[in-house]
Motif scaffolding. Structure first.
Motif, PDB file in Angstrom:
ATOM      1  N   UNK A   1       8.602   7.243   0.918  1.00 25.05           N
ATOM      2  CA  UNK A   1       7.756   6.040   0.939  1.00 25.05           C
ATOM      3  C   UNK A   1       8.611   4.806   1.222  1.00 25.05           C
ATOM      4  N   UNK A   2       7.988   3.792   1.822  1.00 24.18           N
ATOM      5  CA  UNK A   2       8.730   2.546   2.029  1.00 24.18           C
ATOM      6  C   UNK A   2       9.209   2.023   0.685  1.00 24.18           C
ATOM      7  N   UNK A   3      10.389   1.421   0.634  1.00 21.87           N
ATOM      8  CA  UNK A   3      10.934   0.966  -0.654  1.00 21.87           C
ATOM      9  C   UNK A   3      10.176  -0.206  -1.261  1.00 21.87           C
ATOM     10  N   UNK A   4       9.316  -0.854  -0.469  1.00 21.21           N
ATOM     11  CA  UNK A   4       8.440  -1.908  -0.969  1.00 21.21           C
ATOM     12  C   UNK A   4       7.061  -1.678  -0.372  1.00 21.21           C
ATOM     13  N   UNK A   5       6.055  -2.295  -0.958  1.00 27.50           N
ATOM     14  CA  UNK A   5       4.684  -2.170  -0.452  1.00 27.50           C
ATOM     15  C   UNK A   5       4.493  -3.160   0.688  1.00 27.50           C
ATOM     16  N   UNK A   6       4.584  -2.662   1.910  1.00 32.29           N
ATOM     17  CA  UNK A   6       4.543  -3.523   3.090  1.00 32.29           C
ATOM     18  C   UNK A   6       3.239  -4.318   3.153  1.00 32.29           C
ATOM     19  N   UNK A   7       2.127  -3.660   2.898  1.00 28.27           N
ATOM     20  CA  UNK A   7       0.834  -4.317   3.079  1.00 28.27           C
ATOM     21  C   UNK A   7       0.529  -5.322   1.980  1.00 28.27           C
ATOM     22  N   UNK A   8       1.147  -5.154   0.816  1.00 28.17           N
ATOM     23  CA  UNK A   8       0.989  -6.162  -0.229  1.00 28.17           C
ATOM     24  C   UNK A   8       1.819  -7.392   0.091  1.00 28.17           C
ATOM     25  N   UNK A   9       3.039  -7.171   0.583  1.00 31.76           N
ATOM     26  CA  UNK A   9       3.914  -8.285   0.918  1.00 31.76           C
ATOM     27  C   UNK A   9       3.463  -9.002   2.181  1.00 31.76           C
ATOM     28  N   UNK A  10       2.977  -8.227   3.137  1.00 32.72           N
ATOM     29  CA  UNK A  10       2.595  -8.787   4.436  1.00 32.72           C
ATOM     30  C   UNK A  10       1.203  -8.270   4.820  1.00 32.72           C
ATOM     31  N   UNK A  11       0.159  -8.743   4.150  1.00 32.45           N
ATOM     32  CA  UNK A  11      -1.190  -8.218   4.415  1.00 32.45           C
ATOM     33  C   UNK A  11      -1.638  -8.433   5.857  1.00 32.45           C
ATOM     34  N   UNK A  12      -0.994  -9.372   6.552  1.00 36.75           N
ATOM     35  CA  UNK A  12      -1.375  -9.632   7.945  1.00 36.75           C
ATOM     36  C   UNK A  12      -1.111  -8.425   8.848  1.00 36.75           C
ATOM     37  N   UNK A  13      -0.164  -7.551   8.468  1.00 34.25           N
ATOM     38  CA  UNK A  13       0.143  -6.405   9.335  1.00 34.25           C
ATOM     39  C   UNK A  13      -0.696  -5.185   8.991  1.00 34.25           C
ATOM     40  N   UNK A  14      -1.451  -5.239   7.898  1.00 29.05           N
ATOM     41  CA  UNK A  14      -2.249  -4.073   7.492  1.00 29.05           C
ATOM     42  C   UNK A  14      -3.220  -3.627   8.590  1.00 29.05           C
ATOM     43  N   UNK A  15      -3.931  -4.543   9.269  1.00 25.81           N
ATOM     44  CA  UNK A  15      -4.840  -4.084  10.328  1.00 25.81           C
ATOM     45  C   UNK A  15      -4.106  -3.493  11.539  1.00 25.81           C
ATOM     46  N   UNK A  16      -2.802  -3.695  11.601  1.00 27.21           N
ATOM     47  CA  UNK A  16      -2.000  -3.221  12.734  1.00 27.21           C
ATOM     48  C   UNK A  16      -1.330  -1.888  12.452  1.00 27.21           C
ATOM     49  N   UNK A  17      -1.577  -1.336  11.264  1.00 23.96           N
ATOM     50  CA  UNK A  17      -0.967  -0.044  10.903  1.00 23.96           C
ATOM     51  C   UNK A  17      -1.414   1.043  11.882  1.00 23.96           C
ATOM     52  N   UNK A  18      -0.472   1.880  12.307  1.00 20.61           N
ATOM     53  CA  UNK A  18      -0.765   3.027  13.153  1.00 20.61           C
ATOM     54  C   UNK A  18      -0.115   4.271  12.556  1.00 20.61           C
ATOM     55  N   UNK A  19      -0.658   5.406  12.928  1.00 24.54           N
ATOM     56  CA  UNK A  19      -0.054   6.682  12.563  1.00 24.54           C
ATOM     57  C   UNK A  19       0.736   7.221  13.752  1.00 24.54           C
ATOM     58  N   UNK A  20       1.922   7.708  13.484  1.00 29.86           N
ATOM     59  CA  UNK A  20       2.738   8.355  14.492  1.00 29.86           C
ATOM     60  C   UNK A  20       3.070   9.762  14.006  1.00 29.86           C
ATOM     61  N   UNK A  21       3.431  10.642  14.926  1.00 33.77           N
ATOM     62  CA  UNK A  21       3.916  11.971  14.564  1.00 33.77           C
ATOM     63  C   UNK A  21       5.411  11.998  14.811  1.00 33.77           C
TER      64      UNK A  21
END
Length: 272
Positions: free
Chosen positions: A7-27
């Motif tokens: 897991x990421x060492x910090x909660x990215x979406x809590x710290x930077x909620x602006x990037x949450x809609x930009x989340x993508x899944x990769x393989x």
């Protein structure tokens, strides 16, 4: 063996909620040196290539065969990249020789694995070939992972977030760009692993921006990204991957149009 990204060492979406809609899944493919067969998904392994179909040749070097780069069964795409109807196998080859202004010339093929029948052996690797342009045979360990835009962040949004990126680094040492955003290494879908400014191609047919299909990287992580992106199973051990060296440890990025007939594709490359 499976590969699990921590897991990421910090909660990215809590710290930077602006990037949450930009989340993508990769393989993340996690290529590791091995002995894949032509029936396996692989990086640099033998291809399930029909005997009746000619082997691809470089359009710039007469009679020079292309080399296998990636073979991936639909099951190993984990449902994150749509395959064309009737196809369950993706094959990518490229010419590894020198080209004017280009590192490699790739080809993308989709096919029905069950319909292949008799198989054609790959021709010998052409010579001369620059070091690091032919991937060593690797088995893959597909894993879905969430990622956020790195250099693909909108400039205005990046400028707005930069003070908070700097604050996070000052307080924790973690770097958004290297350790929290875009997964490094060879991967399917998600965001390209740009080293420099993004350069997405547009489809010549419809004019729309193409979708990212595949990133093929020189290494699975650099000194900074490996601190958070190294799989749990690989921490503290040395492993051998595909042995690529593309430019100054850069990458090749394949794109495709999923709306135009024939799924036109393009590619880009860059390095640090």
């Amino acid at each position: 063996m499976t590969r699990r990204t921590p897991p990421r060492p910090v909660d990215v979406e809590t710290l930077f909620p602006e990037v949450a809609p930009l989340r993508r899944q990769t393989v993340r493919l996690h290529p590791r040196a091995g002995r894949p067969t032509r029936r396996d998904s692989s990086v640099g392994g033998p291809l399930l290539w029909p005997e009746h179909q000619p082997w691809p040749l470089c359009p710039e070097h007469h009679g020079s065969p292309m080399v296998p780069v990636v073979q991936l069964h639909a099951a190993d795409a984990l449902g994150l990249v749509p395959f064309p109807p009737g196809c369950d196998l993706l094959q990518v080859l490229w010419c590894p020789r020198e080209h004017d202004g280009r590192w490699v010339i790739p080809e993308v093929h989709w096919r029905d694995a069950a319909a292949v029948g008799s198989v054609r052996e790959a021709p010998p690797v052409p010579v001369p070939v620059p070091y690091g342009r032919v991937p060593q045979p690797c088995v893959v360990h597909p894993e879905a992972a969430a990622e956020y835009p790195n250099w693909d962040l909108d400039e205005e949004l990046h400028d707005a977030l930069e003070p908070r990126f700097d604050l996070l680094e000052a307080e924790t040492g973690w770097l958004y760009h290297h350790q929290l955003s875009t997964a490094p290494g060879t991967k399917l879908g998600g965001y390209p692993g740009w080293c420099q400014d993004p350069d997405w191609p547009d489809c010549s047919g419809c004019g729309q921006r193409m979708d990212h299909l595949l990133t093929v990287e020189s290494s699975e992580a650099d000194a900074l990204s490996r601190l958070t992106w190294t799989p749990v199973e690989d921490q503290g051990i040395a492993y051998e991957a595909a042995g690529l060296k593309l430019g100054d440890m850069g990458g090749v990025y394949l794109f495709e149009c999923r709306t135009c007939p024939g799924r036109p594709y393009g590619h880009r490359f860059d390095c640090s």
